[in-house]
Design a protein around this motif. Structure first.
Motif, PDB file in Angstrom:
ATOM      1  N   UNK A  69      30.746  45.254  37.921  1.00 52.90           N
ATOM      2  CA  UNK A  69      31.758  44.944  36.914  1.00 52.90           C
ATOM      3  C   UNK A  69      32.557  43.707  37.325  1.00 52.90           C
ATOM      4  N   UNK A  70      32.862  43.614  38.602  1.00 54.15           N
ATOM      5  CA  UNK A  70      33.664  42.489  39.096  1.00 54.15           C
ATOM      6  C   UNK A  70      32.931  41.169  38.926  1.00 54.15           C
ATOM      7  N   UNK A  71      31.671  41.116  39.373  1.00 57.41           N
ATOM      8  CA  UNK A  71      30.947  39.844  39.337  1.00 57.41           C
ATOM      9  C   UNK A  71      30.633  39.396  37.916  1.00 57.41           C
ATOM     10  N   UNK A  72      30.477  40.347  36.998  1.00 60.58           N
ATOM     11  CA  UNK A  72      30.105  39.989  35.631  1.00 60.58           C
ATOM     12  C   UNK A  72      31.300  39.833  34.690  1.00 60.58           C
ATOM     13  N   UNK A  73      32.468  40.322  35.100  1.00 60.86           N
ATOM     14  CA  UNK A  73      33.613  40.225  34.200  1.00 60.86           C
ATOM     15  C   UNK A  73      34.877  39.749  34.919  1.00 60.86           C
ATOM     16  N   UNK A  74      35.360  40.535  35.870  1.00 56.54           N
ATOM     17  CA  UNK A  74      36.675  40.258  36.455  1.00 56.54           C
ATOM     18  C   UNK A  74      36.721  38.937  37.213  1.00 56.54           C
ATOM     19  N   UNK A  75      35.607  38.558  37.857  1.00 53.84           N
ATOM     20  CA  UNK A  75      35.609  37.325  38.652  1.00 53.84           C
ATOM     21  C   UNK A  75      35.850  36.091  37.799  1.00 53.84           C
ATOM     22  N   UNK A  76      35.610  36.172  36.492  1.00 51.79           N
ATOM     23  CA  UNK A  76      35.776  35.012  35.609  1.00 51.79           C
ATOM     24  C   UNK A  76      37.133  34.985  34.917  1.00 51.79           C
ATOM     25  N   UNK A  77      37.998  35.938  35.236  1.00 56.55           N
ATOM     26  CA  UNK A  77      39.339  35.919  34.653  1.00 56.55           C
ATOM     27  C   UNK A  77      40.235  34.986  35.455  1.00 56.55           C
ATOM     28  N   UNK A  78      41.340  34.576  34.860  1.00 56.07           N
ATOM     29  CA  UNK A  78      42.247  33.631  35.518  1.00 56.07           C
ATOM     30  C   UNK A  78      42.859  34.229  36.777  1.00 56.07           C
ATOM     31  N   UNK A  79      43.209  35.515  36.723  1.00 55.33           N
ATOM     32  CA  UNK A  79      43.790  36.186  37.877  1.00 55.33           C
ATOM     33  C   UNK A  79      42.936  37.408  38.222  1.00 55.33           C
ATOM     34  N   UNK A  80      41.832  37.188  38.931  1.00 55.21           N
ATOM     35  CA  UNK A  80      40.930  38.312  39.203  1.00 55.21           C
ATOM     36  C   UNK A  80      41.528  39.297  40.206  1.00 55.21           C
ATOM     37  N   UNK A  81      41.177  40.560  40.076  1.00 58.62           N
ATOM     38  CA  UNK A  81      41.622  41.538  41.070  1.00 58.62           C
ATOM     39  C   UNK A  81      40.792  41.404  42.339  1.00 58.62           C
TER      40      UNK A  81
END
Length: 500
Positions: A69-81
C-alpha cells in the motif's frame, strides 16, 4: 547493548496500556477520539476467554501488506507516512525482558522445541499497527475464543507461523484488518479475509488488500480506483474473487430462509468464509462483512422442499455467528433474526460492553463465497441430494425414528474426508475395505445423516459434476452406513454407489 538499542519492549497488558501504545505507534497520541477498532481489540484481549497478560512491542517491523500500500499510494503523497510499522504480540502469561532473554538463551542451547511449544500455548496472536492515525489496525491474527460450546470457526488446516527473535510461534485464526479508505473499501477487507483463508487452505499465499482492490477494479470501474472511498459493488466483489482464480458463488435468500441458513452453515462447516452484502435501514449504501464461524444449538433449521418433491430436512440451528466487520473488529458476535414478515436480518451483539451502537439490525442482500474452481456442486445441491436420499433413510430407521433424522453438510478435501471416516464410529474392517476401493475427487461433498445426535451414515458426493435433473443419477460416490445390517437395503436403493 543498552535498553534504548533494543527493538523490543515488553509491558504488562491492560486496556489503557494497549490503547496508549497503539496511539503512540500510529502517531495519534493526543488525538481526542480513539478508533472503535482499537477499543474493540482492547476489549477482546481483556475478555475472560482471552486473558491477555503481556504485550511485546516490536519496532520497526516490515509488513508486506502495508508496504505494498505504501509503495503504490502513500509514497507518492506530499507528506508520506513512515514505511515501517510496529507489531504487537499478545500473551496470556506474564513475561519480562529478563525472562524473554532466558527463554531465547534456552532455545539456542538445545531446548528450542520446548521453548517454542511453551510460548505457543500462551500466544494469543499479533497486530500490525500502521502509522496511520485514522486506521491504525493493520493485519491482525488473533486466537479465537475456545471451541467449546459448539463453536465452529473457518480456521485453516495449518496454523500461521510467526517468527520472532529466532523463535517460532503458531497461531490459528482468520486474518482481519481495519479499512483504510485510501487503498481499500469495506468490501476489500471482507474479500481479503475470505481469500486469505481459502488460499491458505489450498496451499497458496494470501493476497494483499491493495491487490484485492486492483483485482476488483481491473475490468469493472464506476469511479476512481484510488482513493477507494467509493466502495465496491457486488459485481466487483465477484470479479475480485475470479481474478484470484476462485469461482465466486452468489446466492440470495429469496423466499427460503431455511435453505439460505443451511447453505451458509455448509460453507462455514467446510472452512470457507461467507461474505455477506448487507445494508442498514438508515443507510442507502451497502456494507460487506465476512462470516468466519458459528455456534449451533438445539434449535432446528427445518427446510421444506417444493410440494412436488415432498420432503423436509432438519439440521441443528445457528444461534450465533462470528463476523469480521472492519467497522468493529474480528470475531464480532451476531445473530440471525427472522422478522414477522419472514425476512432474515443480521444483528450484531458484541461480547463486550461499550459497543451497543452497533446492535442495529441489517438487511441481508446476498451471500458470496470463494470456491475452489472444481467444486462445481453448491450447498443447495447437497441439500437436494440429502432430500432425495431421505425417503431411503426414513424407511431404514422405521417409523419410531423418522422424525429424529438430522443432517450435516460440508465440502472437504478427499484426504480430510477419509481422515474423518477413519476416526469415526464406522467399524474398522469396513472402513479399511472402503478406503482401499474408493476413488475420490480432490474435494468431495459430505452429507452426514444422524438419528438425533447418533451417527447413521455418511454419503460422499463427487464435487466435480453438477446436480442434474431426474432421471439422471446424482453424482454419489459412496454411502457408508454405521450399521452393516443397512448395507443390503441401501444397495437396493442406490446400486450405482459404492456401499460398504
Amino acid at each position: 547493548m543498552t535498553k534504548s538499542q533494543l527493538n523490543l519492549r515488553i509491558i504488562p497488558f491492560s486496556k489503557g496500556a494497549l490503547q496508549e501504545e497503539i496511539c503512540r505507534a500510529s502517531l495519534s497520541l493526543g488525538q481526542s477520539e480513539i478508533p472503535t477498532q482499537v477499543n474493540y481489540l482492547c476489549s477482546y484481549l481483556s475478555h475472560p476467554e482471552a486473558k491477555a497478560q503481556t504485550i511485546i512491542i516490536e519496532h520497526p517491523y516490515v509488513d508486506r501488506h502495508y508496504l505494498e500500500e505504501y509503495t503504490n499510494y502513500y509514497a507518492t503523497t506530499l507528506h508520506p507516512p513512515n514505511p515501517k510499522t510496529t507489531r504487537f504480540h499478545y500473551f496470556s502469561c506474564e513475561l519480562s525482558e529478563e525472562r524473554l532473554t532466558q527463554l531465547i538463551i534456552s532455545a539456542s542451547s538445545g531446548h528450542y522445541t520446548d521453548v517454542c511449544s511453551s510460548l505457543t500455548a500462551q500466544y494469543l496472536g499479533f497486530s500490525v499497527i500502521r502509522p496511520l492515525p485514522d486506521a491504525p489496525i493493520g493485519r491482525t491474527i488473533l486466537a479465537t475464543f475456545s471451541a467449546h460450546d459448539r463453536r465452529c470457526y473457518t480456521l485453516p488446516p495449518h496454523p500461521y507461523k510467526v517468527h520472532f527473535c529466532g523463535l517460532t510461534f503458531l497461531i490459528n485464526g482468520v486474518p482481519f484488518q481495519q479499512q483504510e479508505q485510501a487503498v481499500g473499501a469495506c468490501a476489500t477487507t471482507a474479500i481479503w479475509s475470505a481469500l486469505a483463508q481459502v488460499m491458505r487452505h489450498d496451499g497458496g499465499r494470501a493476497p494483499t488488500p491493495f491487490a484485492v482492490t486492483e483485482a476488483a477494479t481491473r475490468n469493472w470501474l464506476s469511479d476512481r480506483v484510488f482513493p477507494a472511498a467509493s466502495g465496491l459493488k457486488k459485481e466487483q466483489i465477484l470479479e475480485a474473487i475470479r481474478q484470484f482464480n476462485y469461482s465466486p458463488l452468489c446466492f440470495e435468500i429469496k423466499e427460503n430462509v431455511a435453505l439460505f441458513e443451511l447453505s451458509v452453515k455448509c460453507y462455514l462447516r467446510s472452512g470457507i468464509p461467507v461474505i455477506l452484502e448487507i445494508h442498514y435501514d438508515n443507510h442507502l449504501e451497502t456494507h460487506a462483512v465476512t462470516i468466519v464461524g458459528f455456534r449451533d444449538d438445539d434449535s432446528v433449521i427445518e427446510f421444506k422442499a417444493k410440494e412436488s418433491l415432498s420432503y423436509s430436512l432438519n439440521s441443528s440451528g445457528l444461534c450465533r455467528l462470528y463476523v469480521h466487520d472492519d467497522r468493529l473488529g474480528p470475531y464480532a458476535r451476531a445473530e440471525w433474526l427472522i422478522e414477522e414478515d419472514g425476512f432474515l436480518k443480521l444483528k450484531f451483539v458484541p461480547q463486550m460492553p461499550g459497543f451497543e451502537k452497533f446492535e442495529a439490525k441489517a438487511c441481508i442482500v446476498a451471500a458470496m463465497v470463494p470456491l475452489y474452481p472444481k467444486i462445481r456442486l453448491s450447498a443447495q445441491d447437497l441439500v437436494g441430494f440429502a432430500g432425495e436420499l431421505q425417503p431411503m433413510f426414513r424407511e431404514i430407521v422405521g417409523p419410531e425414528s423418522r422424525e429424529k433424522l438430522n443432517i450435516d453438510l460440508q465440502f472437504c478435501l478427499a484426504g480430510e474426508c477419509l481422515e474423518t471416516l477413519c476416526k469415526s464410529e464406522i467399524p474398522a474392517d469396513r472402513y479399511a475395505q472402503f478406503a482401499q476401493r474408493v476413488v475420490l475427487s480432490r474435494y468431495v461433498g459430505l452429507i452426514t445423516y444422524y438419528v438425533e445426535d447418533q451417527l447413521l451414515a455418511y454419503i460422499i458426493c463427487d464435487s466435480t459434476d453438477m446436480h442434474r435433473s431426474a432421471p439422471a443419477t446424482a453424482p454419489l460416490l459412496a454411502i457408508i452406513p454405521k450399521y452393516s445390517e443397512h448395507i443390503e437395503s441401501l444397495t437396493k436403493y442406490q446400486p450405482d454407489a459404492l456401499i460398504v
